[in-house]
Structures are given as structure tokens and as C-alpha cells.
Design a protein around this motif. Structure first.
Motif, PDB file in Angstrom:
ATOM      1  N   ALA A  74       0.825  -1.209   0.000  1.00 28.68           N
ATOM      2  CA  ALA A  74       0.000   0.000   0.000  1.00 28.68           C
ATOM      3  C   ALA A  74       0.856   1.254   0.000  1.00 28.68           C
ATOM      4  N   SER A  75       1.912   1.257   0.800  1.00 26.70           N
ATOM      5  CA  SER A  75       2.792   2.430   0.879  1.00 26.70           C
ATOM      6  C   SER A  75       4.075   2.051   1.604  1.00 26.70           C
ATOM      7  N   ILE A  76       5.073   2.889   1.433  1.00 27.45           N
ATOM      8  CA  ILE A  76       6.320   2.775   2.189  1.00 27.45           C
ATOM      9  C   ILE A  76       6.494   4.089   2.933  1.00 27.45           C
ATOM     10  N   ASN A  77       6.292   4.056   4.239  1.00 27.77           N
ATOM     11  CA  ASN A  77       6.279   5.269   5.052  1.00 27.77           C
ATOM     12  C   ASN A  77       7.625   5.498   5.730  1.00 27.77           C
ATOM     13  N   THR A  78       7.945   6.773   5.907  1.00 25.96           N
ATOM     14  CA  THR A  78       9.189   7.167   6.558  1.00 25.96           C
ATOM     15  C   THR A  78       8.909   7.650   7.970  1.00 25.96           C
ATOM     16  N   SER A  79       9.725   7.221   8.913  1.00 27.93           N
ATOM     17  CA  SER A  79       9.603   7.658  10.303  1.00 27.93           C
ATOM     18  C   SER A  79      10.582   8.807  10.549  1.00 27.93           C
ATOM     19  N   TYR A  80      10.042   9.980  10.896  1.00 24.50           N
ATOM     20  CA  TYR A  80      10.895  11.156  11.105  1.00 24.50           C
ATOM     21  C   TYR A  80      11.157  11.413  12.584  1.00 24.50           C
ATOM     22  N   THR A  81      11.367  10.361  13.343  1.00 26.22           N
ATOM     23  CA  THR A  81      11.750  10.529  14.741  1.00 26.22           C
ATOM     24  C   THR A  81      13.185  11.057  14.822  1.00 26.22           C
ATOM     25  N   ILE A  96      20.207  19.299  13.731  1.00 26.43           N
ATOM     26  CA  ILE A  96      18.898  19.894  14.015  1.00 26.43           C
ATOM     27  C   ILE A  96      18.245  19.131  15.168  1.00 26.43           C
ATOM     28  N   ASN A  97      17.820  19.873  16.168  1.00 25.43           N
ATOM     29  CA  ASN A  97      17.004  19.312  17.232  1.00 25.43           C
ATOM     30  C   ASN A  97      15.590  19.864  17.052  1.00 25.43           C
ATOM     31  N   GLY A  98      14.699  19.008  16.550  1.00 23.52           N
ATOM     32  CA  GLY A  98      13.356  19.460  16.242  1.00 23.52           C
ATOM     33  C   GLY A  98      12.883  18.866  14.930  1.00 23.52           C
ATOM     34  N   GLY A 161      24.950  29.908  15.531  1.00 23.51           N
ATOM     35  CA  GLY A 161      24.140  29.960  16.738  1.00 23.51           C
ATOM     36  C   GLY A 161      23.021  28.938  16.719  1.00 23.51           C
ATOM     37  N   THR A 162      22.335  28.805  17.828  1.00 23.59           N
ATOM     38  CA  THR A 162      21.242  27.841  17.916  1.00 23.59           C
ATOM     39  C   THR A 162      20.091  28.194  16.981  1.00 23.59           C
ATOM     40  N   THR A 163      19.967  29.475  16.619  1.00 24.13           N
ATOM     41  CA  THR A 163      18.932  29.897  15.681  1.00 24.13           C
ATOM     42  C   THR A 163      19.409  29.841  14.231  1.00 24.13           C
ATOM     43  N   GLY A 164      20.673  29.452  14.019  1.00 27.96           N
ATOM     44  CA  GLY A 164      21.221  29.369  12.672  1.00 27.96           C
ATOM     45  C   GLY A 164      22.000  30.595  12.245  1.00 27.96           C
ATOM     46  N   GLU A 165      22.182  31.573  13.130  1.00 30.16           N
ATOM     47  CA  GLU A 165      22.915  32.785  12.766  1.00 30.16           C
ATOM     48  C   GLU A 165      24.392  32.464  12.538  1.00 30.16           C
ATOM     49  N   VAL A 166      24.927  32.916  11.400  1.00 26.49           N
ATOM     50  CA  VAL A 166      26.314  32.660  11.033  1.00 26.49           C
ATOM     51  C   VAL A 166      27.153  33.884  11.382  1.00 26.49           C
ATOM     52  N   ALA A 167      28.258  33.678  12.105  1.00 23.69           N
ATOM     53  CA  ALA A 167      29.147  34.764  12.501  1.00 23.69           C
ATOM     54  C   ALA A 167      30.590  34.347  12.275  1.00 23.69           C
ATOM     55  N   ARG A 220       6.661  24.908  15.916  1.00 18.47           N
ATOM     56  CA  ARG A 220       7.608  24.859  17.031  1.00 18.47           C
ATOM     57  C   ARG A 220       9.016  24.962  16.457  1.00 18.47           C
ATOM     58  N   PRO A 221       9.758  26.012  16.768  1.00 19.46           N
ATOM     59  CA  PRO A 221      11.075  26.204  16.147  1.00 19.46           C
ATOM     60  C   PRO A 221      12.081  25.143  16.565  1.00 19.46           C
ATOM     61  N   SER A 222      12.930  24.780  15.622  1.00 13.85           N
ATOM     62  CA  SER A 222      14.022  23.844  15.905  1.00 13.85           C
ATOM     63  C   SER A 222      15.247  24.626  16.342  1.00 13.85           C
ATOM     64  N   SER A 223      16.234  23.929  16.840  1.00 15.17           N
ATOM     65  CA  SER A 223      17.504  24.552  17.218  1.00 15.17           C
ATOM     66  C   SER A 223      18.643  23.805  16.553  1.00 15.17           C
ATOM     67  N   ILE A 224      19.771  24.493  16.405  1.00 19.55           N
ATOM     68  CA  ILE A 224      20.942  23.922  15.747  1.00 19.55           C
ATOM     69  C   ILE A 224      22.067  23.782  16.764  1.00 19.55           C
ATOM     70  N   ALA A 225      22.693  22.619  16.779  1.00 19.39           N
ATOM     71  CA  ALA A 225      23.854  22.375  17.639  1.00 19.39           C
ATOM     72  C   ALA A 225      25.092  22.267  16.742  1.00 19.39           C
ATOM     73  N   GLN A 226      26.004  23.217  16.852  1.00 21.75           N
ATOM     74  CA  GLN A 226      27.219  23.207  16.038  1.00 21.75           C
ATOM     75  C   GLN A 226      28.211  22.177  16.574  1.00 21.75           C
ATOM     76  N   GLY A 227      28.886  21.501  15.650  1.00 27.49           N
ATOM     77  CA  GLY A 227      29.874  20.508  16.035  1.00 27.49           C
ATOM     78  C   GLY A 227      29.291  19.134  16.279  1.00 27.49           C
ATOM     79  N   PHE A 228      28.015  18.964  15.946  1.00 28.37           N
ATOM     80  CA  PHE A 228      27.345  17.677  16.122  1.00 28.37           C
ATOM     81  C   PHE A 228      26.632  17.294  14.829  1.00 28.37           C
TER      82      PHE A 228
END
Length: 272
Positions: A74-81, A96-98, A161-167, A220-228
Motif C-alpha cells: 500500500a505504501s512505504i512510510n518514513t519515520s521522522y523521529t 537539528i534538534n526538532g 548559533g542555535t537559531t542558525g545565525e552565522v558569525a 515549534r522552532p528547531s535549534s541547531i547544535a554546532q559541532g554535532f
């Protein structure tokens, strides 16, 4: 008996697809940001052997007699956990956490989405530094533009940054924002995204359009962890159990075919 041959064959085809899906999950157990898939089945048409009627005593039979004609995928579903957050030696790796997705520009100029944050800096044709994924495709900001460092700025010391800001940092150590943010996007139905090569996903009518997290208050906003990096969400133990179940189901459908063949051989021998 010919009906049972085709029914058994349909079951074998369906279980083969299930085994193929499980094999792909196991093959990508170490693929960054990979999301596991599962196969869903449905029954085929039913053939009516006897309509509703009455017994010899005139009592009505409440139901008719039907026999199924097999199964199909019937279908092949993807789990986005969420996958595990793994430390990376690459300082520009982003996890990405979120529920968000990164956006990258493909070789064909189209926009694709991914959870694979194995990013780094590359030189463009003008000698400037642009933010790219492992395949060299530019990573896009919130406005769908390439993320670039100003002329003279080096990639060493760049932070996200956690919001994705590049510096980036000046020689005296002062942090200066580029004014660009790594784009994070969500979909109403991420299961509808179409999988592409290199762990990329394409928007489709089933997934709905990409929605920017920063301008959609209902998300619900996601956050970014640099170096992971985000690891695969494939559970090897579960996949091995599913593989055993699919193999046994395949064998049972194969047994139906061999049993039907034996019965047909017995019927043919009755004429001798």
C-alpha cells in the motif's frame, strides 16, 4: 487452485518489497540524518463465491461467501523521529534538534531538503567562501540565498548559533554576524517528501510547501547544535526482528505455491 497460486505469488512479491525496505534501512544505519522506512500492506480484491441465499430449510444466510485474492504494497512510510546527536570532528557540522530541515541548492538549481548537517566551506568561482554540504551543494539561508562570508573573512572561527545565525571572527577575536541565518523549514506532512540521492528530499504535493520556521508562529522552532551530527534513527534490533518476520511470511507464501502444485499434480494423476 489456480487462484491460490496467484495469491501466494502476490504475497511473495509484497514480502520481497518489505525485505528490500529493511535491507535499505540496515545499509544506511550509519548514514547521517537517515530516516528509516516501513512497508505497509493492503488486501487485493475479493471474489464472491456465493451470494446471500437461504439454507435447505429456508433460513436466510446472513452473509455471502468471499475469498481474497492476495496482498500488495500500500505504501512505504518514513519515520521522522529524532536521531541521536553525535559529536563530530568537523566544527561546521550542524545537528537539528526538532522537526526542521536544511535547504540546499541542487545541481539542477532546484531546492532540496535534508537532515544531514555535514557542512563545510568551499570556494566559489569568484574565490569567495560559500557554505556547502558534503557534495558541494550550497546551503541556503532563510531567504533561499547562498550563505557567503564577506571578502577577506576566513573560515576559521566561524560559528553557528542555535537559531542558525552565522558569525565570523576578526583578527582581534571580535565576533561579527554575517546577517545570514541557516534556513530551517518544516512541512505539514513530511512523510510525503520524495527521497532523492545523497540523502536529499524533494517537496511534493503530498508533503505540502516548505514553511519557514522563523515567520510561521504556529510551528515549534528547531535549534541547531554546532559541532554535532544527527545519527540515523534506524534501530538494528527492530530491523532484524522485522527481517525475520518478513522472511517467514515469504516462506509461508512459497509453501502455498508448492502445496497448490502438489494438489494439482494429485488431481492430474486421478485420470491415470
Amino acid at each position: 487452485m489456480m487462484r491460490s497460486l496467484w495469491t501466494g505469488a502476490s504475497g511473495m512479491k509484497a514480502q520481497q518489497t518489505s525485505v528490500d525496505t529493511i535491507a535499505n534501512n540496515l545499509a544506511n544505519v550509519n548514514t547521517t540524518g537517515f530516516k528509516s522506512q516501513s512497508t505497509q500492506f493492503k488486501s487485493l480484491l475479493y471474489q464472491t463465491l456465493q451470494e446471500r441465499s437461504t439454507t435447505a430449510n429456508g433460513n436466510p444466510k446472513p452473509t455471502n461467501a468471499q475469498v481474497g485474492l492476495g496482498a500488495r504494497v500500500a505504501s512505504i512510510n518514513t519515520s521522522y523521529t529524532q536521531g541521536a546527536q553525535l559529536a563530530s570532528a568537523n566544527n561546521m557540522a550542524c545537528c537539528i534538534n526538532g522537526s526542521g530541515f536544511f535547504a540546499v541548492s541542487g545541481e539542477d538549481g532546484a531546492t532540496y531538503y535534508t537532515r544531514n548537517g555535514d557542512f563545510n566551506w568551499s570556494l566559489n568561482n569568484a574565490g569567495g567562501l560559500i557554505f556547502t554540504n558534503a557534495q558541494g551543494n550550497p546551503v541556503l539561508d532563510r531567504n533561499g540565498q547562498w550563505i557567503e562570508l564577506p571578502e577577506g573573512a576566513g573560515s576559521a572561527g566561524v560559528s553557528v548559533g542555535t537559531t542558525g545565525e552565522v558569525a565570523y571572527r576578526l583578527p582581534d577575536g571580535t565576533a561579527v554576524s554575517t546577517g545570514q541565518f541557516i534556513g530551517l523549514f518544516q512541512f505539514r506532512n513530511p512523510v510525503g517528501l520524495e527521497k532523492q540521492a545523497n540523502n536529499l528530499l524533494a517537496e511534493s504535493a503530498a508533503s505540502g510547501p516548505a514553511m519557514r520556521e522563523d515567520i510561521n508562529p504556529g510551528l515549534r522552532p528547531s535549534s541547531i547544535a554546532q559541532g554535532f551530527l544527527e545519527g540515523s534513527n534506524v534501530n538494528v534490533a527492530d530491523e532484524m526482528v522485522n527481517l525475520i518476520v518478513a522472511q517467514r511470511a515469504y516462506e509461508m507464501n512459497s509453501k502455498v505455491i508448492t502445496t497448490t502444485d502438489s494438489m494439482m499434480d494429485t488431481a492430474n494423476n486421478l485420470k491415470r
